[in-house]
Design a protein around this motif. Structure first.
Motif, PDB file in Angstrom:
ATOM      1  N   GLN A  51      -3.361   5.069  -4.371  1.00 15.00           N
ATOM      2  CA  GLN A  51      -4.182   5.725  -5.198  1.00 15.00           C
ATOM      3  C   GLN A  51      -4.732   7.202  -5.247  1.00 15.00           C
ATOM      4  OE1 GLN A  51      -7.816   3.042  -5.188  1.00 15.00           O
ATOM      5  NE2 GLN A  51      -6.952   1.655  -4.836  1.00 15.00           N
ATOM      6  N   GLN A  66      -7.563  -0.755   4.206  1.00 15.10           N
ATOM      7  CA  GLN A  66      -6.708  -0.253   4.268  1.00 15.10           C
ATOM      8  C   GLN A  66      -6.209   0.741   5.651  1.00 15.10           C
ATOM      9  OE1 GLN A  66      -5.303   1.386   1.130  1.00 15.10           O
ATOM     10  NE2 GLN A  66      -5.059   0.145   0.015  1.00 15.10           N
ATOM     11  N   LEU A  95      -8.042   5.583  -0.741  1.00 13.12           N
ATOM     12  CA  LEU A  95      -6.808   4.713  -0.619  1.00 13.12           C
ATOM     13  C   LEU A  95      -5.468   4.917  -0.300  1.00 13.12           C
ATOM     14  CD1 LEU A  95      -7.576   1.051  -2.160  1.00 13.12           C
ATOM     15  CD2 LEU A  95      -8.843   2.053   0.334  1.00 13.12           C
ATOM     16  N   TYR A  96      -4.646   3.597   0.724  1.00 10.16           N
ATOM     17  CA  TYR A  96      -2.886   4.880   1.035  1.00 10.16           C
ATOM     18  C   TYR A  96      -2.918   5.566  -0.074  1.00 10.16           C
ATOM     19  CZ  TYR A  96      -3.914   3.676   5.706  1.00 10.16           C
ATOM     20  OH  TYR A  96      -3.835   3.088   7.143  1.00 10.16           O
ATOM     21  N   GLU A 154      -5.102   7.614   4.044  1.00  9.43           N
ATOM     22  CA  GLU A 154      -6.468   7.470   3.346  1.00  9.43           C
ATOM     23  C   GLU A 154      -7.516   8.502   4.039  1.00  9.43           C
ATOM     24  OE1 GLU A 154      -9.683   3.940   3.090  1.00  9.43           O
ATOM     25  OE2 GLU A 154      -8.259   3.771   4.949  1.00  9.43           O
ATOM     26  N   SER A 198       0.655  -1.200   0.082  1.00  9.43           N
ATOM     27  CA  SER A 198      -0.452   0.193  -0.080  1.00  9.43           C
ATOM     28  C   SER A 198       1.214   0.898   0.267  1.00  9.43           C
ATOM     29  CB  SER A 198      -0.932   0.002   1.514  1.00  9.43           C
ATOM     30  OG  SER A 198      -1.786  -1.273   1.648  1.00  9.43           O
ATOM     31  N   SER A 201     -11.297  -5.179   5.080  1.00  7.91           N
ATOM     32  CA  SER A 201      -9.756  -5.550   4.343  1.00  7.91           C
ATOM     33  C   SER A 201      -9.442  -6.811   4.646  1.00  7.91           C
ATOM     34  CB  SER A 201      -9.132  -4.958   6.169  1.00  7.91           C
ATOM     35  OG  SER A 201      -8.858  -3.966   6.655  1.00  7.91           O
TER      36      SER A 201
END
Length: 440
Positions: free
Chosen positions: A187, A310, A184-185, A157, A104, A196
């Motif tokens: 993206q 995440q 998300l982390y 996030e 991630s 998750s």
């Protein structure tokens, strides 16, 4: 028949505006839209190396440089004040990111299998404050036991939705909200909120998540939180904790604590049947700059304890660097030793060493489960795994580099044959360098 947890706009409004007039006279005056504004930038250099020992492939490495800028305005003058927050993120690939790591840090690769050289995103939030109640709508940084973005990767996030927070009563905080999308982390874009550990059916997603909760800190050393949430058509989740720190004298302190989650499927039950009670207990003894913690964690249910994808909404004592020790029916214990080197004249340097061991029965998992069938293992009746963590951190205390932080983390996880399908044999190394800059 399962009862759905429903949050109406009226409920959220009431939860966030309890007794707003009781302290109206004590409400702090607005600083002004410009006068109360701040701009902070955090630079984070993040390196992760995962050596998957059980499948004998090359080490999976990712190294990136992240930048996070957050602008927060003050509020306009008047009984009802208005403001605007904004943020921007940029991630740069320095090395690695073949699209298979899953750490991630960097985006997964497309057809080439390689992560892009950079990725970025930005967002804004409109906000309004009346007395001790604050309303926000837009891109949110959330951090509570049922929905938390966290900062455990290069970039955080965020969630897109609405939140209400109220501080009318001394020692109490009330909040509630609804979020429909998450960034998300690793993206740039947003997607529906996922989980998750559960595998949602192809083409299916939850449309939104509702939550409400309260935090109490009315007595010295004692804190407690109570939260409820609904991930639409997936689960209702409830959380409670109690933590108490008692100082025997200037040298010795005692800290017992409890965390408890109950998760129950709801609506269309996109992840199948869920009936899960998970709790952890800890007891910490602090002596000067030393502390020792013993913790026990238990998952009661034939599905794992699950939480938002995440995110960091896993407020359990045995959630570690690599594993959460949250498997179906899992029991785990932890022993942790921490030391603050200020006792040796090195303020800012801290360390911790932990050992965690878990045991579970994976034969009770439904192999036909809609969301958790991957956890089933016919040979997993006495599946075991353990993890050893070492954590070393230094924060510069003064000078031009004040608040620069360097953190080194090392985790080793090993599992029996019955556990290998869900938790790998891994050696994981992380190096994180943070440098916060206060622009104004």
């Amino acid at each position: 028949m399962k009862t759905a947890l429903t949050f109406t706009p009226l409920f959220l409004a009431i939860a966030a505006t309890i007794s707003p007039l009781a302290h109206a006279a004590d409400a702090p005056p607005a600083d002004g839209f410009v006068e109360g504004s701040t701009l902070n930038i955090n630079t984070r250099n993040y390196y992760m190396n995962r050596d998957r020992r059980d499948i004998h492939i090359d080490d999976s490495k990712e190294w990136g440089q992240g930048f996070l800028g957050i602008f927060e305005s003050g509020y306009t003058q008047g009984t009802v004040g208005f403001g605007l927050d904004a943020h921007a993120m940029l991630g740069l690939k320095l090395d690695g990111g073949g699209g298979t790591d899953g750490s991630s840090i960097l985006p997964y690769g497309s057809g080439s299998g390689k992560a892009p050289g950079s990725f970025s995103t930005g967002g804004g939030t409109l906000k309004m404050r009346a007395f001790d109640t604050e309303l926000k709508a837009g891109d949110l940084f959330l951090n509570n036991p049922v929905i938390a973005g966290g900062m455990t990767r290069m970039l955080p996030e965020t969630f897109r939705g609405v939140s209400l927070t109220n501080h009318s009563l001394d020692g109490w905080m009330f909040e509630g909200g609804q979020a429909s999308f998450a960034k998300l982390y690793n993206q740039s874009g947003h997607g529906r909120i996922g989980t998750s550990y559960g595998a949602l059916p192809k083409g299916e997603s939850s449309q939104h998540m509702n939550w409400a909760g309260m935090a109490w800190s009315g007595l010295p050393g004692l804190t407690s939180n109570l939260y409820a949430s609904e991930l639409k058509d997936v689960w209702n989740q409830y959380y409670y904790d109690l933590d108490y720190t008692y100082a025997l004298n200037d040298l010795i302190s005692l800290n017992p604590g409890l965390h408890f989650y109950h998760t129950q499927d709801t609506g269309h039950a996109l992840l199948g049947d869920i009936d899960n009670n998970t709790y952890s207990l800890h007891f910490t003894v602090g002596v000067g700059n030393h502390s020792v913690t013993a913790a026990y964690q238990r998952v009661n249910g034939n599905t794992p304890f699950d939480y938002i994808a995440q995110g960091d909404s896993v407020y359990l004592d045995n959630s570690q660097q690599y594993s959460d020790f949250n498997g179906p029916n899992e029991r785990s214990w932890k022993l942790k030793y921490a030391y603050d080197f200020a006792g040796l004249g090195l303020p800012g340097l801290t360390s911790a060493v932990s050992y965690i061991s878990g045991k579970t029965d994976l034969t009770k998992v439904d192999p036909n489960s809609r969301g958790y069938s991957a956890w089933y293992n016919a040979d997993g009746k006495n599946a075991k795994h353990w993890e050893r963590d070492i954590d070393l951190k230094y924060v510069v205390q003064g000078g031009k580099a004040k608040d620069l932080a360097v953190r080194l983390q090392w985790a080793t996880n090993r599992g029996s044959n019955g556990y290998s399908a869900v938790d790998r044999d891994v050696d994981e190394y992380r190096m994180i360098v943070d440098y916060p800059i206060n622009v104004f």
